[in-house]
Design an enzyme around this catalytic site. Structure first.
Site, PDB file in Angstrom:
ATOM      1  CG  ASN A 397      -1.841   1.199   1.227  1.00 37.33           C
ATOM      2  OD1 ASN A 397      -1.930   1.941   0.265  1.00 37.33           O
ATOM      3  ND2 ASN A 397      -2.491   1.422   2.345  1.00 37.33           N
ATOM      4  CG  ASP A 398       2.199   2.780   3.724  1.00 40.03           C
ATOM      5  OD1 ASP A 398       1.048   3.225   3.558  1.00 40.03           O
ATOM      6  OD2 ASP A 398       2.620   2.362   4.811  1.00 40.03           O
TER       7      ASP A 398
END
Lengths: 470, 101
Positions: A397-398
């Protein structure tokens, strides 16, 4: 002191030097997967030379020693054979703690029996001053490595929450402890057992305090850092024992860990100091949670995903820690094979901090038989997303969040990311819409028109896609 | 004190060697790198063996501490090299895999 060097036969010093060179070759081999296994064998030969040389000089055939090696070696070998590849980070952390503890034990043993180690001063009345300082440093670094690695192990293994634990005034406590240790090491010339014990206790405490405030996302840095410490501990003990192999190895391992820490910090655009200071992930999660409003997003099914990818020309797969958690790597490789059968070009893109330790994703993909020449590092593949038909993000995600490029207020601002949003279609496999990554930052990729959210457990989703592809 | 300078020279030069060698390691092999550095840092077993085999003059405690350290370092040596070998054996190229099928 000079006496000791004079009584060491030349061949012994040479043997240790050869061992040191073989260790350098072991690391050199890792420059490419083809030479890596040969390199590892050099490492084993080096270790054998170092051990056999020591045994010849200091008395061979003691059954107790053979027994100790057999017990330890047996345990180590069994662990190494059985461990799941997803558990590598905690295994490495656990192994680091053993190096640290061994360093402490050796230092204590040397303190109690300096004559055996040849570290007495000229009139043999006391331990030589320089040896005391080296020993003090060695025991301190060893103890820090030990307690720090234990905490890292517990966090990585899930015995302890990954969230940072923040003590009030922790910076002041840590800095005063550190200064205290240095003062104690300097004062150790006085050589009282109490001082020695104080060094050990203070170092154990600071190792513990240094790691508890560091959150899960920063674990790759922590593991690398402890790797580095274990090297410096070995080097310091090498100075005490005047052993070339230990000094060379310690320097190699120490710089290796330091470089890995640097690479990890750079990949997160964070300074080493801010990682060590800890706390990342805790406060940000709260802020991110409040900001996440219910924005519209498109949800897709496994069938949709299979259809999109079957009709694509090129797919880039972006795996992250979520893939490791759900053990989806084998299903993922199967998906890659099915797509290749349809004539789709499949590549994998790996962010340096994906997973819990440097290179974690690469090992998992290799375990699942993904050929390593289909796996690319960030800088090598980032230009290709713009031409790709599909970016398949699974458990990451990040490292895909465009906020890192645009939003100066974001905690991940400035971090290099994989440009998945440039692909024609983004398929985003995620367990649910809540809980956005370790940094707790919402990801605008979720809400793009060309993004399809595949909300399910990573492994189950990929298996469902495979069914539709097959 | 005079032995310190040659040792320090070796140490500093080895740091430089380490710096250049480690930068040449491919990022795909960073996990095996950590596993193998962990294995070789267990060369501290040399110190453990000295303590464990000390026959004369030493305290019994020192000997047992040494033996304990031998056990710990052995776990690391065997475990570290074995797990590295296991990981490295997994890295395969495309061509070889095609042949296997």
């Amino acid at each position: 002191m000079t006496e000791v060097i004079a009584t060491t036969p030349a061949w012994v010093a040479l043997a240790y030097l050869v061992a040191g060179v073989l260790f350098i070759l072991a690391l050199r081999g890792l420059s490419s997967p083809e030479t890596s296994q040969q390199g590892n064998r050099y490492g084993m030969i080096g270790m054998l030379i170092a051990v056999v040389t020591t045994l010849i000089v200091h008395g061979v055939g003691l059954p107790l020693i053979v027994g100790a090696v057999a017990v330890g070696g047996g345990i180590g070998y069994v662990i190494a054979r059985r461990i799941a590849m997803t558990d590598m980070p905690q295994l490495v952390a656990g192994f680091h703690s053993l190096v640290g503890l061994a360093a402490v034990l050796v230092a204590v043993a040397a303190y109690l029996n300096p004559a055996a180690f040849g570290i007495l001063n000229a009139d043999a009345s006391d331990i030589a001053t320089s040896s005391k300082i080296e020993m003090g440093l060695g025991v301190a670094i060893g103890a820090i490595t030990f307690s720090g690695s234990i905490i890292a192990f517990l966090k990585l293994n899930g015995n302890m929450g990954g969230a940072p634990i923040l003590l009030p005034a922790r910076h002041i406590i840590n800095i005063s402890l550190l200064i205290g240790i240095l003062v104690l090491v300097a004062a150790f010339q006085l050589s009282t057992p109490a001082l020695f014990a104080a060094i050990v206790i203070a170092s154990l405490a600071i190792g513990f305090l240094l790691i508890i405030p560091i959150g899960g996302a920063d674990m790759p840095v922590v593991v690398s850092m402890l790797n580095s410490y274990s090297g410096w501990a070995a080097a310091a003990m090498g100075f005490t024992l005047q052993n070339t192999a230990m000094i060379v190895t310690g320097a190699l391992v120490g710089s290796s860990g330091a470089i890995l820490s640097y690479i990890m910090c750079k990949a997160m655009n964070r300074s080493f100091i801010s990682v060590i200071a800890g706390g990342f992930g805790g406060d940000a999660a709260v802020a991110g949670g409040a900001a996440a409003e219910a924005r519209p997003y498109k949800r897709g099914s496994a069938e949709d995903a299979a259809f999109v990818m079957k009709n694509a020309e090129s797919v880039i797969i972006v795996p992250g820690y979520g893939m490791a958690v759900s053990q989806a790597q084998h299903a993922l490789r199967e998906m890659g094979d099915l797509l290749k059968k349809e004539g789709v070009s499949v590549k994998y893109a790996i962010h340096p901090v994906a997973g819990r330790m440097p290179g974690h994703m690469n090992v998992l993909l290799a375990e699942a038989n993904v050929p390593y020449d289909e796996v690319f590092e960030l800088e090598d593949i980032n230009g290709e997303f713009a031409q790709a038909d599909v970016a398949f993000v699974i458990g990451a995600n990040d490292v895909t969040n465009p906020a890192a490029k645009t939003d100066k207020t974001s905690p991940i601002y400035g971090m290099p990311i994989l440009d998945v949003e440039k692909a024609k279609t983004v398929l985003f496999v995620k367990r649910s819409m809540g809980g956005a990554g370790y940094a707790g930052v919402d990801n605008s990729v979720f809400y793009m028109d060309n993004t399809m959210m595949l909300l399910a457990d990573a492994k189950k989703m990929v298996e469902a896609i495979n069914k539709d592809l097959g | 004190m005079e032995h310190l300078i040659p040792q320090l020279s070796i140490f500093v030069l080895a740091c430089f060697v380490g710096y250049y060698v480690v930068w040449s390691v491919t990022p795909a092999l960073h996990t095996p790198l950590m596993a193998v550095t962990n294995a070789i840092s267990s060369v501290i077993i040399v110190g453990a063996l000295v303590a464990a085999s000390a026959a004369t003059g030493g305290s019994e405690i020192s000997k047992w501490l040494g033996l304990g350290a031998v056990v710990l370092a052995s776990v690391n040596i065997f475990g570290g090299f074995a797990v590295t070998q296991r990981m490295l054996g997994m890295y395969k190229k495309k061509e070889r895999k095609a042949e296997a099928k």
